[in-house]
Design a protein around this motif. Structure first.
Motif, PDB file in Angstrom:
ATOM      1  N   ASP A  64       7.451 -70.970  45.801  1.00  9.17           N
ATOM      2  CA  ASP A  64       7.939 -71.902  46.940  1.00  9.17           C
ATOM      3  C   ASP A  64       8.398 -73.027  46.406  1.00  9.17           C
ATOM      4  O   ASP A  64       7.700 -73.758  45.346  1.00  9.17           O
ATOM      5  CB  ASP A  64       6.791 -72.033  47.778  1.00  9.17           C
ATOM      6  CG  ASP A  64       6.244 -70.945  48.802  1.00  9.17           C
ATOM      7  OD1 ASP A  64       6.874 -69.899  48.653  1.00  9.17           O
ATOM      8  OD2 ASP A  64       5.409 -70.997  49.437  1.00  9.17           O
ATOM      9  N   ARG A  93      23.623 -77.396  44.742  1.00 10.79           N
ATOM     10  CA  ARG A  93      23.629 -76.292  45.403  1.00 10.79           C
ATOM     11  C   ARG A  93      23.391 -74.848  44.606  1.00 10.79           C
ATOM     12  O   ARG A  93      22.832 -74.034  45.133  1.00 10.79           O
ATOM     13  CB  ARG A  93      25.258 -76.243  46.071  1.00 10.79           C
ATOM     14  CG  ARG A  93      25.089 -76.209  47.446  1.00 10.79           C
ATOM     15  CD  ARG A  93      26.459 -76.178  47.780  1.00 10.79           C
ATOM     16  NE  ARG A  93      26.392 -77.170  48.968  1.00 10.79           N
ATOM     17  CZ  ARG A  93      27.563 -77.562  49.561  1.00 10.79           C
ATOM     18  NH1 ARG A  93      28.716 -76.846  49.661  1.00 10.79           N
ATOM     19  NH2 ARG A  93      27.243 -78.594  50.564  1.00 10.79           N
ATOM     20  N   MET A  96      19.815 -74.487  43.575  1.00  9.38           N
ATOM     21  CA  MET A  96      19.056 -74.070  44.877  1.00  9.38           C
ATOM     22  C   MET A  96      19.305 -72.601  45.100  1.00  9.38           C
ATOM     23  O   MET A  96      18.408 -71.700  45.516  1.00  9.38           O
ATOM     24  CB  MET A  96      19.204 -74.901  46.013  1.00  9.38           C
ATOM     25  CG  MET A  96      18.884 -76.085  46.118  1.00  9.38           C
ATOM     26  SD  MET A  96      17.130 -76.400  45.477  1.00  9.38           S
ATOM     27  CE  MET A  96      16.281 -75.826  46.944  1.00  9.38           C
ATOM     28  N   ARG A  97      20.531 -71.986  44.904  1.00  6.03           N
ATOM     29  CA  ARG A  97      20.806 -70.826  44.918  1.00  6.03           C
ATOM     30  C   ARG A  97      19.956 -69.864  44.151  1.00  6.03           C
ATOM     31  O   ARG A  97      19.635 -68.804  44.573  1.00  6.03           O
ATOM     32  CB  ARG A  97      22.360 -70.416  45.251  1.00  6.03           C
ATOM     33  CG  ARG A  97      22.874 -69.019  45.185  1.00  6.03           C
ATOM     34  CD  ARG A  97      24.528 -68.687  45.036  1.00  6.03           C
ATOM     35  NE  ARG A  97      25.264 -69.968  45.369  1.00  6.03           N
ATOM     36  CZ  ARG A  97      25.775 -70.686  44.540  1.00  6.03           C
ATOM     37  NH1 ARG A  97      25.822 -70.595  43.404  1.00  6.03           N
ATOM     38  NH2 ARG A  97      26.401 -71.748  45.060  1.00  6.03           N
ATOM     39  N   TRP A  99      17.162 -70.389  42.999  1.00  5.24           N
ATOM     40  CA  TRP A  99      15.670 -70.078  43.332  1.00  5.24           C
ATOM     41  C   TRP A  99      15.639 -69.320  44.542  1.00  5.24           C
ATOM     42  O   TRP A  99      14.714 -68.440  44.840  1.00  5.24           O
ATOM     43  CB  TRP A  99      15.090 -71.659  43.704  1.00  5.24           C
ATOM     44  CG  TRP A  99      14.399 -72.227  42.598  1.00  5.24           C
ATOM     45  CD1 TRP A  99      14.774 -73.699  42.367  1.00  5.24           C
ATOM     46  CD2 TRP A  99      13.550 -71.997  42.123  1.00  5.24           C
ATOM     47  NE1 TRP A  99      13.965 -73.872  41.442  1.00  5.24           N
ATOM     48  CE2 TRP A  99      13.006 -72.854  40.887  1.00  5.24           C
ATOM     49  CE3 TRP A  99      12.589 -70.775  41.827  1.00  5.24           C
ATOM     50  CZ2 TRP A  99      12.083 -72.693  40.067  1.00  5.24           C
ATOM     51  CZ3 TRP A  99      11.617 -70.562  40.844  1.00  5.24           C
ATOM     52  CH2 TRP A  99      11.348 -71.654  39.992  1.00  5.24           C
ATOM     53  N   ARG A 100      16.631 -69.532  45.461  1.00  4.26           N
ATOM     54  CA  ARG A 100      16.621 -68.376  46.703  1.00  4.26           C
ATOM     55  C   ARG A 100      16.600 -67.064  46.392  1.00  4.26           C
ATOM     56  O   ARG A 100      15.956 -66.092  46.829  1.00  4.26           O
ATOM     57  CB  ARG A 100      17.762 -68.916  47.721  1.00  4.26           C
ATOM     58  CG  ARG A 100      17.451 -70.067  48.473  1.00  4.26           C
ATOM     59  CD  ARG A 100      18.524 -70.228  49.295  1.00  4.26           C
ATOM     60  NE  ARG A 100      18.323 -71.733  50.040  1.00  4.26           N
ATOM     61  CZ  ARG A 100      18.922 -72.757  49.665  1.00  4.26           C
ATOM     62  NH1 ARG A 100      19.844 -72.629  48.880  1.00  4.26           N
ATOM     63  NH2 ARG A 100      18.663 -73.794  50.198  1.00  4.26           N
ATOM     64  N   GLU A 101      17.367 -66.754  45.323  1.00  2.77           N
ATOM     65  CA  GLU A 101      17.538 -65.490  44.701  1.00  2.77           C
ATOM     66  C   GLU A 101      16.407 -64.788  44.086  1.00  2.77           C
ATOM     67  O   GLU A 101      16.071 -63.589  44.012  1.00  2.77           O
ATOM     68  CB  GLU A 101      18.751 -65.456  43.675  1.00  2.77           C
ATOM     69  CG  GLU A 101      20.168 -65.379  44.194  1.00  2.77           C
ATOM     70  CD  GLU A 101      21.166 -65.797  43.192  1.00  2.77           C
ATOM     71  OE1 GLU A 101      20.673 -66.035  41.871  1.00  2.77           O
ATOM     72  OE2 GLU A 101      22.241 -66.002  43.507  1.00  2.77           O
ATOM     73  N   ARG A 102      15.423 -65.941  43.805  1.00  6.08           N
ATOM     74  CA  ARG A 102      13.993 -65.321  43.318  1.00  6.08           C
ATOM     75  C   ARG A 102      12.928 -65.109  44.319  1.00  6.08           C
ATOM     76  O   ARG A 102      11.930 -64.826  43.686  1.00  6.08           O
ATOM     77  CB  ARG A 102      13.510 -66.220  42.223  1.00  6.08           C
ATOM     78  CG  ARG A 102      14.710 -65.966  40.836  1.00  6.08           C
ATOM     79  CD  ARG A 102      14.596 -67.395  40.036  1.00  6.08           C
ATOM     80  NE  ARG A 102      15.552 -66.813  38.842  1.00  6.08           N
ATOM     81  CZ  ARG A 102      16.837 -67.081  39.041  1.00  6.08           C
ATOM     82  NH1 ARG A 102      17.496 -67.109  40.095  1.00  6.08           N
ATOM     83  NH2 ARG A 102      17.645 -66.560  37.660  1.00  6.08           N
ATOM     84  N   ARG A 105       9.674 -69.348  49.644  1.00  2.00           N
ATOM     85  CA  ARG A 105      10.344 -70.181  50.492  1.00  2.00           C
ATOM     86  C   ARG A 105      10.773 -71.181  49.721  1.00  2.00           C
ATOM     87  O   ARG A 105      10.371 -72.137  48.647  1.00  2.00           O
ATOM     88  CB  ARG A 105       9.017 -70.631  51.365  1.00  2.00           C
ATOM     89  CG  ARG A 105       9.362 -71.730  52.413  1.00  2.00           C
ATOM     90  CD  ARG A 105       7.879 -72.066  53.070  1.00  2.00           C
ATOM     91  NE  ARG A 105       6.920 -72.506  52.397  1.00  2.00           N
ATOM     92  CZ  ARG A 105       6.386 -73.493  52.451  1.00  2.00           C
ATOM     93  NH1 ARG A 105       6.606 -74.528  53.456  1.00  2.00           N
ATOM     94  NH2 ARG A 105       5.264 -73.855  51.658  1.00  2.00           N
ATOM     95  N   VAL A 106      12.038 -71.656  50.323  1.00  2.00           N
ATOM     96  CA  VAL A 106      12.778 -72.601  49.446  1.00  2.00           C
ATOM     97  C   VAL A 106      13.473 -73.482  50.427  1.00  2.00           C
ATOM     98  O   VAL A 106      14.147 -73.210  51.469  1.00  2.00           O
ATOM     99  CB  VAL A 106      14.069 -71.993  48.530  1.00  2.00           C
ATOM    100  CG1 VAL A 106      14.993 -73.021  47.944  1.00  2.00           C
ATOM    101  CG2 VAL A 106      13.645 -70.982  47.579  1.00  2.00           C
ATOM    102  N   GLU A 107      13.170 -74.839  50.344  1.00  2.00           N
ATOM    103  CA  GLU A 107      13.612 -75.936  50.991  1.00  2.00           C
ATOM    104  C   GLU A 107      14.412 -77.084  50.462  1.00  2.00           C
ATOM    105  O   GLU A 107      14.063 -77.387  49.401  1.00  2.00           O
ATOM    106  CB  GLU A 107      12.808 -76.603  52.163  1.00  2.00           C
ATOM    107  CG  GLU A 107      11.940 -75.722  53.094  1.00  2.00           C
ATOM    108  CD  GLU A 107      11.002 -76.284  53.858  1.00  2.00           C
ATOM    109  OE1 GLU A 107      11.042 -77.550  53.995  1.00  2.00           O
ATOM    110  OE2 GLU A 107      10.154 -75.537  54.196  1.00  2.00           O
TER     111      GLU A 107
END
Length: 141
Positions: A64, A93, A96-97, A99-102, A105-107
């Protein structure tokens, strides 16, 4: 080293190993990202002010991640570029992408007018401490 610190603290105090977190501001934020990438088995979540993920990242499990970024940060701007010491600074950007690919929860929270500082409600109208804790308290490994 950070894992050793957690172990040393756990020898002296009760530690819920499923709820160990890392946070950092600026250079400490880069370190928190490294812990999320390289020690995901030890840290349930990370919370970072200003510093985007850079370098390789292959966590052993989803992590997260809360990223706070100031709209007026001229030291580590969201658009990317170079760090003050001349290192590469990826655009927020794309970081963050990654982290989302891994998973996890990403904010991303952007603070309008926020400069390169640790924000407080009194000085900036935004309480970074409260926002970080609200995110981290919900995370568990």
């Amino acid at each position: 080293f950070a894992g050793d610190v957690v172990d040393a603290v756990a020898q002296e105090h009760p530690v819920d190993r499923a709820r160990v977190y890392a946070s950092g501001w600026s250079g400490g934020g880069f370190m928190a990202h490294r812990l999320g990438c390289d020690a995901a088995d030890r840290f349930a979540a990370i919370a970072v002010l200003h510093a985007p993920l850079r370098g390789p990242c292959d966590p052993s499990r989803p992590v997260d991640v809360l990223q706070l970024a100031g709209g007026a940060d001229d030291v580590l701007p969201a658009a990317g570029g170079t760090t003050p010491d001349g290192g590469p600074l990826p655009p927020l950007r794309s970081a963050m992408r990654r982290w989302r690919e891994r998973g996890g929860r990403v904010e991303l929270v952007r603070v309008r007018g926020g400069g390169h500082s640790w924000w407080t409600e009194e000085a900036d109208g935004f309480d970074a401490n409260a926002r970080l804790w609200a995110f981290l308290a919900a995370a568990e490994r």
